[in-house]
Design a protein around this motif. Sequence first.
Motif, PDB file in Angstrom:
ATOM      1  N   GLY A 131       0.818  -1.214   0.000  1.00  0.00           N
ATOM      2  CA  GLY A 131       0.000   0.000   0.000  1.00  0.00           C
ATOM      3  C   GLY A 131       0.846   1.255   0.000  1.00  0.00           C
ATOM      4  O   GLY A 131       1.818   1.373  -0.761  1.00  0.00           O
ATOM      5  N   GLY A 159       2.700  -4.516  -3.240  1.00  0.00           N
ATOM      6  CA  GLY A 159       1.334  -5.028  -3.120  1.00  0.00           C
ATOM      7  C   GLY A 159       0.375  -3.888  -2.826  1.00  0.00           C
ATOM      8  O   GLY A 159       0.734  -2.924  -2.145  1.00  0.00           O
ATOM      9  N   ALA A 160      -0.808  -3.990  -3.344  1.00  0.00           N
ATOM     10  CA  ALA A 160      -1.828  -2.971  -3.079  1.00  0.00           C
ATOM     11  C   ALA A 160      -3.189  -3.631  -3.129  1.00  0.00           C
ATOM     12  O   ALA A 160      -3.335  -4.764  -3.588  1.00  0.00           O
ATOM     13  CB  ALA A 160      -1.746  -1.836  -4.082  1.00  0.00           C
ATOM     14  N   ARG A 161      -4.170  -2.892  -2.644  1.00  0.00           N
ATOM     15  CA  ARG A 161      -5.511  -3.451  -2.611  1.00  0.00           C
ATOM     16  C   ARG A 161      -6.089  -3.585  -4.024  1.00  0.00           C
ATOM     17  O   ARG A 161      -6.586  -4.636  -4.386  1.00  0.00           O
ATOM     18  CB  ARG A 161      -6.385  -2.537  -1.771  1.00  0.00           C
ATOM     19  N   VAL A 184      -1.960  -7.162  -6.767  1.00  0.00           N
ATOM     20  CA  VAL A 184      -3.092  -6.519  -6.098  1.00  0.00           C
ATOM     21  C   VAL A 184      -4.002  -7.597  -5.509  1.00  0.00           C
ATOM     22  O   VAL A 184      -3.992  -8.743  -5.953  1.00  0.00           O
ATOM     23  CB  VAL A 184      -3.914  -5.623  -7.060  1.00  0.00           C
ATOM     24  N   ASP A 185      -4.777  -7.196  -4.511  1.00  0.00           N
ATOM     25  CA  ASP A 185      -5.731  -8.129  -3.913  1.00  0.00           C
ATOM     26  C   ASP A 185      -6.982  -8.258  -4.766  1.00  0.00           C
ATOM     27  O   ASP A 185      -7.552  -9.331  -4.896  1.00  0.00           O
ATOM     28  CB  ASP A 185      -6.134  -7.646  -2.517  1.00  0.00           C
ATOM     29  N   ARG A 186      -7.419  -7.113  -5.276  1.00  0.00           N
ATOM     30  CA  ARG A 186      -8.671  -7.094  -6.034  1.00  0.00           C
ATOM     31  C   ARG A 186      -8.436  -6.452  -7.384  1.00  0.00           C
ATOM     32  O   ARG A 186      -8.368  -5.221  -7.479  1.00  0.00           O
ATOM     33  CB  ARG A 186      -9.731  -6.311  -5.265  1.00  0.00           C
ATOM     34  N   PRO A 187      -8.302  -7.247  -8.419  1.00  0.00           N
ATOM     35  CA  PRO A 187      -8.026  -6.672  -9.730  1.00  0.00           C
ATOM     36  C   PRO A 187      -9.257  -5.977 -10.313  1.00  0.00           C
ATOM     37  O   PRO A 187     -10.382  -6.367 -10.027  1.00  0.00           O
ATOM     38  CB  PRO A 187      -7.649  -7.887 -10.565  1.00  0.00           C
ATOM     39  N   GLY A 193      -1.876  -7.844 -14.470  1.00  0.00           N
ATOM     40  CA  GLY A 193      -0.753  -8.198 -13.611  1.00  0.00           C
ATOM     41  C   GLY A 193      -1.113  -9.281 -12.612  1.00  0.00           C
ATOM     42  O   GLY A 193      -2.113  -9.987 -12.751  1.00  0.00           O
ATOM     43  N   GLU A 194      -0.274  -9.380 -11.601  1.00  0.00           N
ATOM     44  CA  GLU A 194      -0.428 -10.432 -10.603  1.00  0.00           C
ATOM     45  C   GLU A 194      -1.590 -10.126  -9.656  1.00  0.00           C
ATOM     46  O   GLU A 194      -1.910  -8.960  -9.391  1.00  0.00           O
ATOM     47  CB  GLU A 194       0.839 -10.536  -9.763  1.00  0.00           C
ATOM     48  N   VAL A 195      -2.181 -11.192  -9.142  1.00  0.00           N
ATOM     49  CA  VAL A 195      -3.213 -11.070  -8.116  1.00  0.00           C
ATOM     50  C   VAL A 195      -2.820 -11.998  -6.971  1.00  0.00           C
ATOM     51  O   VAL A 195      -2.565 -13.180  -7.183  1.00  0.00           O
ATOM     52  CB  VAL A 195      -4.594 -11.479  -8.667  1.00  0.00           C
ATOM     53  N   GLY A 196      -2.761 -11.443  -5.772  1.00  0.00           N
ATOM     54  CA  GLY A 196      -2.418 -12.270  -4.621  1.00  0.00           C
ATOM     55  C   GLY A 196      -1.641 -11.474  -3.600  1.00  0.00           C
ATOM     56  O   GLY A 196      -1.366 -10.288  -3.780  1.00  0.00           O
ATOM     57  N   LEU A 197      -1.298 -12.153  -2.524  1.00  0.00           N
ATOM     58  CA  LEU A 197      -0.569 -11.513  -1.437  1.00  0.00           C
ATOM     59  C   LEU A 197       0.843 -11.146  -1.909  1.00  0.00           C
ATOM     60  O   LEU A 197       1.449 -11.872  -2.691  1.00  0.00           O
ATOM     61  CB  LEU A 197      -0.500 -12.479  -0.256  1.00  0.00           C
ATOM     62  N   VAL A 198       1.345 -10.041  -1.374  1.00  0.00           N
ATOM     63  CA  VAL A 198       2.648  -9.552  -1.838  1.00  0.00           C
ATOM     64  C   VAL A 198       3.756 -10.576  -1.572  1.00  0.00           C
ATOM     65  O   VAL A 198       4.738 -10.652  -2.326  1.00  0.00           O
ATOM     66  CB  VAL A 198       2.966  -8.177  -1.206  1.00  0.00           C
TER      67      VAL A 198
END
Lengths: 286, 156
Positions: A131, A159-161, A184-187, A193-198
């Motif tokens: 964030g 990582g970001a929301r 990101v957590d919520r694309p 890009g990637e989705v998931g925990l940093v």
Amino acid sequence: MTTELSVVAPPAPAVRHAEPRLPVPYRVIARWPETPDTVTLRLDPVAEALADFVPGQFAMVHCFGRGEIPVSVSSIPTTGGLAHTVRGVGAVSEGLCAARVGDVLGLRGPYGTGWELERALGQDVVVVAGGIGLAPLRPLIRDAVAEPRRHGRVNVLIGARTPDDLLSKYETRRWATAYTGVTVDRPADGWSGEVGLVTRLLDRARFDPPRSWAFVCGPEPMIRATARDLVHRGVSGDRVRVSLERNMRCATATCGHCQLGPVLLCRDGPVVGWDRAEPWLSVREL
Amino acid sequence: MNTTTTSTTRITQALPSAHRIRLLRIAREVNIPQGTRLFEEGTRADRFWIVRTGTVTLDMHVPGRRSPVIETIGFDELVGWSWLFPPYVWQLGAEATTSVRAYEFDATAVRLMCEHDPQLGSAVGQWVGKVLAHRLQSARTRLLDLYAPYGSGSAL
């Protein structure tokens, strides 16, 4: 946002203000929104300047009529001008976010410990930001990519929301690193890009754990998850530098509001080694 | 020097080489074009993959809406675990978001190998369990909504 690097204020004379508890007037000379609720303010001293900040340190930023809050430097004069990045979540921070070019704010500082990138000389570097945690890490990353021969492989994991919550989108793309990962957590629609925990990005990063230093900033649950993962992979706890946040008031190690276990974070932090921080963060009452 | 991965859940790290070699002997190298649906939620889980290059996204069906992406899976990671546990039905959907090169495994063949060789079965079970635990922990941490203005939970 593209003017971020092109507007470089001339270095101000480094004169420490005589009274550390009085805010020194600084003028907003540039302002740009990073996300819908986060703004970066570039500041120049109206008259005398504070002593030089190092990456990781913070200032007490005063919004006249509202109060002051601690904000880490997101840019320092040697690599882009003094800047603070503020997320509007309360009366003071929203007042700071609303500041316009030409407005005068008050600054006290510099306070606290820095990232101390120089410790990672010749070693791989892993920077993990969650964030708005990217803001305090930005000057460190700039230093690391500016002199690539001083370090091994530089990795930046962000990582970001949501994609809208990512800071420094344009600058991030320009960083010449061994690996830069963004998740990101919520694309949103169109996010490729990637989705998931940093921490998942650690799988993609290129580093040799015993020869690595890590620098982590973000929400504390994310710091804990990341630091534990790094240690699990073989990075020594004392080489995982984390930036902690507590309720800072005086910033001069007087009031005790920012006490965490045996330390006062305004003086002994905010950047500390994970080997020291982990026991404190394991105590439920702290 | 470790130049590739520090992950402990990848097949190269999680499975002893003898078991890994046995598994890879029955693997099929496949090229999956971008946009291909690998599997759909609720269908029979008869295969699994290990990604060599490219990215696969896992998504969840939401009636009347575009399926939201839950997670991305990349190099050397396992795609699919439902093949190991009855009723062998996919819990999520998966799509290749880039062109993907992968090792594809026939789930029935692997399960039979595991039945005939308990050591291999145990190693495979532990590997998939490790992957599951890692993903569960990540999902739980994400539930905290870490990046909300004050993070999750109330102050003490």
